[in-house]
Design a protein around this motif. Structure first.
Motif, PDB file in Angstrom:
ATOM      1  N   LYS A   1       0.545  -1.396  -0.014  1.00  0.00           N
ATOM      2  CA  LYS A   1       0.035  -0.241   0.232  1.00  0.00           C
ATOM      3  C   LYS A   1       0.287   1.270  -0.056  1.00  0.00           C
ATOM      4  CE  LYS A   1      -4.005  -1.627   2.582  1.00  0.00           C
ATOM      5  NZ  LYS A   1      -4.787  -1.930   3.770  1.00  0.00           N
ATOM      6  N   ARG A   2       2.327   1.285   0.418  1.00  0.00           N
ATOM      7  CA  ARG A   2       2.431   2.366   0.150  1.00  0.00           C
ATOM      8  C   ARG A   2       4.352   2.260  -0.146  1.00  0.00           C
ATOM      9  NH1 ARG A   2       3.000   1.283   7.951  1.00  0.00           N
ATOM     10  NH2 ARG A   2       0.991   1.870   8.029  1.00  0.00           N
ATOM     11  N   HIS A   3       4.033   1.788  -0.551  1.00  0.00           N
ATOM     12  CA  HIS A   3       5.643   1.504  -1.703  1.00  0.00           C
ATOM     13  C   HIS A   3       5.326   1.141  -3.204  1.00  0.00           C
ATOM     14  CE1 HIS A   3       7.415   1.178   2.269  1.00  0.00           C
ATOM     15  NE2 HIS A   3       8.450   1.818   1.751  1.00  0.00           N
ATOM     16  N   GLU A   4       6.207   2.104  -4.113  1.00  0.00           N
ATOM     17  CA  GLU A   4       5.811   1.711  -5.408  1.00  0.00           C
ATOM     18  C   GLU A   4       6.951  -0.124  -6.712  1.00  0.00           C
ATOM     19  OE1 GLU A   4       6.995   5.267  -7.435  1.00  0.00           O
ATOM     20  OE2 GLU A   4       5.218   6.070  -7.378  1.00  0.00           O
ATOM     21  N   LEU A   5       7.396   0.129  -5.131  1.00  0.00           N
ATOM     22  CA  LEU A   5       8.126  -0.781  -5.671  1.00  0.00           C
ATOM     23  C   LEU A   5       8.760  -1.858  -4.742  1.00  0.00           C
ATOM     24  CD1 LEU A   5       9.924  -3.499  -7.647  1.00  0.00           C
ATOM     25  CD2 LEU A   5      12.087  -1.605  -7.584  1.00  0.00           C
ATOM     26  N   VAL A   6       7.728  -3.061  -4.470  1.00  0.00           N
ATOM     27  CA  VAL A   6       8.184  -4.190  -3.611  1.00  0.00           C
ATOM     28  C   VAL A   6       8.217  -5.729  -4.417  1.00  0.00           C
ATOM     29  CG1 VAL A   6       6.244  -5.500  -1.828  1.00  0.00           C
ATOM     30  CG2 VAL A   6       5.579  -3.005  -2.436  1.00  0.00           C
ATOM     31  N   PHE A   7       9.112  -6.215  -2.714  1.00  0.00           N
ATOM     32  CA  PHE A   7       9.942  -7.376  -3.139  1.00  0.00           C
ATOM     33  C   PHE A   7       9.631  -8.404  -2.051  1.00  0.00           C
ATOM     34  CE2 PHE A   7      12.923  -4.854  -5.406  1.00  0.00           C
ATOM     35  CZ  PHE A   7      12.952  -5.878  -6.503  1.00  0.00           C
ATOM     36  N   GLY A   8       8.379  -9.864  -2.245  1.00  0.00           N
ATOM     37  CA  GLY A   8       8.132 -10.330  -1.651  1.00  0.00           C
ATOM     38  C   GLY A   8       8.941 -11.486  -1.756  1.00  0.00           C
ATOM     39  N   ILE A   9       9.622 -12.170  -0.093  1.00  0.00           N
ATOM     40  CA  ILE A   9      10.731 -13.179  -1.371  1.00  0.00           C
ATOM     41  C   ILE A   9      10.331 -14.174   0.709  1.00  0.00           C
ATOM     42  CG2 ILE A   9      13.317 -13.631  -0.823  1.00  0.00           C
ATOM     43  CD1 ILE A   9      13.530 -10.425  -1.450  1.00  0.00           C
ATOM     44  N   GLY A  10      10.534 -15.404  -0.217  1.00  0.00           N
ATOM     45  CA  GLY A  10      10.127 -16.653   0.382  1.00  0.00           C
ATOM     46  C   GLY A  10       9.596 -18.261  -0.310  1.00  0.00           C
ATOM     47  N   PRO A  11       9.399 -18.554   1.458  1.00  0.00           N
ATOM     48  CA  PRO A  11       9.366 -19.974   0.379  1.00  0.00           C
ATOM     49  C   PRO A  11       7.826 -20.036  -0.024  1.00  0.00           C
ATOM     50  CG  PRO A  11       9.198 -19.869   2.640  1.00  0.00           C
ATOM     51  CD  PRO A  11       9.949 -18.688   2.777  1.00  0.00           C
ATOM     52  N   ALA A  12       7.335 -21.547  -0.065  1.00  0.00           N
ATOM     53  CA  ALA A  12       6.700 -21.476  -1.285  1.00  0.00           C
ATOM     54  C   ALA A  12       5.341 -22.113  -0.094  1.00  0.00           C
ATOM     55  CB  ALA A  12       6.363 -23.062  -1.738  1.00  0.00           C
ATOM     56  N   GLY A  13       3.468 -21.212  -0.492  1.00  0.00           N
ATOM     57  CA  GLY A  13       3.070 -21.317   0.402  1.00  0.00           C
ATOM     58  C   GLY A  13       2.710 -20.244   0.945  1.00  0.00           C
ATOM     59  N   THR A  14       3.513 -18.829   0.972  1.00  0.00           N
ATOM     60  CA  THR A  14       3.559 -18.065   2.229  1.00  0.00           C
ATOM     61  C   THR A  14       2.413 -16.990   1.458  1.00  0.00           C
ATOM     62  OG1 THR A  14       5.847 -17.225   0.764  1.00  0.00           O
ATOM     63  CG2 THR A  14       6.057 -18.130   3.499  1.00  0.00           C
ATOM     64  N   GLY A  15       2.230 -16.893   0.787  1.00  0.00           N
ATOM     65  CA  GLY A  15       1.042 -16.141   0.281  1.00  0.00           C
ATOM     66  C   GLY A  15       1.489 -14.637  -1.014  1.00  0.00           C
ATOM     67  N   LYS A  16       2.560 -14.817  -1.897  1.00  0.00           N
ATOM     68  CA  LYS A  16       3.161 -13.470  -1.940  1.00  0.00           C
ATOM     69  C   LYS A  16       2.816 -14.246  -3.336  1.00  0.00           C
ATOM     70  CE  LYS A  16       7.512 -16.261  -2.823  1.00  0.00           C
ATOM     71  NZ  LYS A  16       6.416 -17.484  -2.511  1.00  0.00           N
TER      72      LYS A  16
END
Length: 352
Positions: A153-168
């Motif tokens: 909601k607050r940033h124009e570029l977001v990295f979602g990093i992590g294992p499978a099944g975390t909802g990224k």
């Protein structure tokens, strides 16, 4: 509203608790729910929801119609009561309860603790943030997901990093759908590197969309689950939802768009740089990936790993890291991820 009563350990426990726990519980809490349909939803298919609460909170839960009894430690009973009241408030509103919602309620109650006065109707929203879509609300179920939604909601570029099944990917698509529904962007652009996960699929027939579809199936599934199918189909036909293979992004400037790059761990350094520099005016970009599942040829640097290292701390860019405990797909998935993370890594073939 449910009515509850708590008894001390001096009272004789029921036979249910004697049989299952073999020792008298410290506390016994009884709750009576007014809405039979909602109370039935709490139990879940074959009692799955109650069993999940028992495993996670170390209590014993007995259900007879709309009458539920909880036995165990004082803290465990209090937490289970809060979870049940939270889920009941959702069920009364007609919201479906699945294992993910139960796990989310459990984690929200644990995160909130017992320091504040508890309000079942607002417990979920008070603890974790949410994304409100026309079809259904999407709520964070872990602290990491909450941080992820806030970052989106607050940033124009977001990295979602992590294992499978975390909802990224799920939350990335939900955020893009919300921006699209609110007319804050004109289109949604979905991209993913076409790297085969250790398999050789050979020639894929069909047009461009049909060739790329197998790689983007997880994103399609999320779109159809979060948006009305007719809206998705129309948007695909008009180009408001665009499938853009990563190789075809070069030279474009993406304006007024929500852009998602999934499976970004399989991008090369050049591909990642090219993709990130496509960001145009009034656009939001979300990059998701799992560094533990890189399918690039040996010796090739992952563009995701390099980007997160180079862009850490850059203003306007957020990075959210998920861990094994953030897995919400299934209890066993979390244990599998933890087991793999804890085992020594074998050297890749061809490397000394």
């Amino acid at each position: 509203m449910p009515k509850s009563a708590s008894d001390s350990s001096s009272l004789a426990p029921s036979r249910k608790f004697d049989r299952d726990m073999q020792v008298p519980p410290e506390t016994q809490v009884v709750i009576d729910f007014d809405d039979n349909r909602a109370a039935s939803a709490l139990v879940g298919p074959y009692g799955q929801h109650l069993a999940q609460i028992e495993r996670r909170l170390g209590v014993v839960v007995d259900s007879k119609g709309n009458h539920i009894t909880i036995g165990g430690s004082r803290d465990g009973c209090d937490a289970a009561r809060r979870v049940l009241e939270t889920l009941y408030a959702q069920a009364v509103k007609g919201q479906d309860l699945d294992q993910g919602e139960v796990e989310g309620a459990i984690r929200a109650v644990i995160a909130q603790g017992s320091l504040f006065e508890f309000d079942a109707k607002s417990a979920k929203s008070a603890a974790f943030d949410s994304i409100n879509l026309r079809k259904r609300p999407v709520r964070a179920r872990t602290a990491a997901q909450d941080s992820y939604i806030r970052a989106l909601k607050r940033h124009e570029l977001v990295f979602g990093i992590g294992p499978a099944g975390t909802g990224k990917t799920w939350l990335a698509v939900a955020h893009a759908a919300q921006l699209f529904e609110r007319k804050e962007v004109d289109k949604i652009i979905l991209s993913r590197p076409a790297v085969e996960a250790g398999e050789r699929l050979g020639f894929l027939p069909g047009d461009l969309r049909e060739k790329v579809d197998p790689y983007l199936r997880p994103i399609y599934d999320a779109l159809y689950d979060l948006m009305d199918a007719r809206i998705v189909e129309r948007a695909l036909q008009t180009g408001e939802i665009e499938i853009a293979p990563l190789a075809f992004m070069r030279g474009r400037t993406l304006t007024n768009a929500a852009i998602i790059l999934d499976e970004a761990q399989n991008t090369t350094s050049m591909q990642m740089k090219m993709f990130l520099t496509r960001l145009g005016e009034n656009s939001r970009m979300i990059v998701t990936g799992d560094p533990s599942q890189i399918d690039l040829p040996n010796g090739q640097t992952s563009g995701l790993a390099e980007a997160t290292r180079l862009l850490g701390g850059v203003e306007g860019i957020a990075q959210v890291h998920f861990k094994a405990e953030d897995v919400i797909r299934h209890e066993l998935v979390a244990r599998i991820v933890a087991a793999y993370e804890g085992s020594p890594q074998r050297p890749a073939a061809g490397k000394s």
